[in-house]
Design a protein around this motif. Structure first.
Motif, PDB file in Angstrom:
ATOM      1  N   CYS A   1       0.685  -1.055   0.005  1.00 35.70           N
ATOM      2  CA  CYS A   1       0.166   0.042  -0.102  1.00 35.70           C
ATOM      3  C   CYS A   1       0.982   1.265  -0.124  1.00 35.70           C
ATOM      4  O   CYS A   1       1.814   1.252   0.691  1.00 35.70           O
ATOM      5  CB  CYS A   1      -0.910   0.097   1.293  1.00 35.70           C
TER       6      CYS A   1
ATOM      7  N   HIS B   1       1.855   5.102   1.351  1.00 35.93           N
ATOM      8  CA  HIS B   1       1.343   5.861   2.619  1.00 35.93           C
ATOM      9  C   HIS B   1       2.059   7.271   1.976  1.00 35.93           C
ATOM     10  O   HIS B   1       3.025   7.355   1.587  1.00 35.93           O
ATOM     11  CB  HIS B   1       2.246   5.131   3.734  1.00 35.93           C
TER      12      HIS B   1
ATOM     13  N   GLY C   1       2.971   8.613   6.637  1.00 34.60           N
ATOM     14  CA  GLY C   1       2.559   7.617   7.440  1.00 34.60           C
ATOM     15  C   GLY C   1       1.202   7.025   7.433  1.00 34.60           C
ATOM     16  O   GLY C   1       0.898   5.975   7.982  1.00 34.60           O
ATOM     17  N   VAL C   2       0.341   7.461   6.759  1.00 34.92           N
ATOM     18  CA  VAL C   2      -1.118   7.409   6.528  1.00 34.92           C
ATOM     19  C   VAL C   2      -1.299   6.453   5.196  1.00 34.92           C
ATOM     20  O   VAL C   2      -0.944   6.907   3.983  1.00 34.92           O
ATOM     21  CB  VAL C   2      -1.848   8.374   6.607  1.00 34.92           C
ATOM     22  N   PRO C   3      -2.101   5.282   5.478  1.00 40.26           N
ATOM     23  CA  PRO C   3      -2.149   4.603   4.002  1.00 40.26           C
ATOM     24  C   PRO C   3      -3.012   5.513   3.051  1.00 40.26           C
ATOM     25  O   PRO C   3      -4.120   5.984   3.659  1.00 40.26           O
ATOM     26  CB  PRO C   3      -3.010   3.525   4.500  1.00 40.26           C
ATOM     27  N   LYS C   4      -2.820   5.379   1.844  1.00 43.41           N
ATOM     28  CA  LYS C   4      -3.772   6.191   0.935  1.00 43.41           C
ATOM     29  C   LYS C   4      -4.118   5.043  -0.232  1.00 43.41           C
ATOM     30  O   LYS C   4      -3.328   4.251  -0.602  1.00 43.41           O
ATOM     31  CB  LYS C   4      -2.948   7.204   0.296  1.00 43.41           C
TER      32      LYS C   4
ATOM     33  N   THR D   1      -5.168  -1.101  -0.787  1.00 42.38           N
ATOM     34  CA  THR D   1      -4.069  -2.248  -0.584  1.00 42.38           C
ATOM     35  C   THR D   1      -4.227  -3.323  -1.592  1.00 42.38           C
ATOM     36  O   THR D   1      -5.003  -3.798  -1.594  1.00 42.38           O
ATOM     37  CB  THR D   1      -4.530  -2.624   1.074  1.00 42.38           C
TER      38      THR D   1
ATOM     39  N   GLN E   1       5.712   6.808   0.675  1.00 37.38           N
ATOM     40  CA  GLN E   1       6.405   5.568   0.853  1.00 37.38           C
ATOM     41  C   GLN E   1       5.566   4.344   0.304  1.00 37.38           C
ATOM     42  O   GLN E   1       4.228   4.373   0.436  1.00 37.38           O
ATOM     43  CB  GLN E   1       6.652   5.175   2.363  1.00 37.38           C
TER      44      GLN E   1
ATOM     45  N   LYS F   1       4.829   0.558   1.314  1.00 37.43           N
ATOM     46  CA  LYS F   1       5.139  -0.332   2.475  1.00 37.43           C
ATOM     47  C   LYS F   1       4.429  -1.657   2.198  1.00 37.43           C
ATOM     48  O   LYS F   1       3.386  -1.803   1.405  1.00 37.43           O
ATOM     49  CB  LYS F   1       4.213   0.098   3.572  1.00 37.43           C
TER      50      LYS F   1
END
Length: 80
Positions: free
Chosen positions: A16, A18, A21-24, A27, A51, A53
């Motif tokens: 996913c 990010h 630090g927040v998922p966008k 997934t 990022q 991840k």
């Protein structure tokens, strides 16, 4: 981004994007053998950290083979 996974069909690999630090976005899930390309639009502001991840449940060969980032000129975006 182009993703590749190879391993047991019983296990999954997740990835996913990010931002700060927040998922966008979505997934993604892959298992056994997959070689797929996904396209996703993510809006970023100056100073944002993006990022990719990943996590896996077991021993799976996994690769992020390529990532392409396109920049849209904000002056081309108009309000609806």
């Amino acid at each position: 981004m182009n993703l590749f996974a190879q391993g047991s069909s019983s296990y999954w690999w997740y990835t996913c994007i990010h931002v700060n630090g927040v998922p966008k976005g979505v997934t993604r899930q892959l298992n056994y053998y997959a070689d797929v390309t996904y396209t996703e639009d993510i809006m970023l502001k100056k100073g944002d950290l993006m990022q990719i991840k990943t996590k896996t449940e077991a021993s799976i060969t996994m690769q992020i083979r390529s990532v392409s980032v396109g920049i849209v000129n904000p002056s081309l975006i108009t309000a609806l």
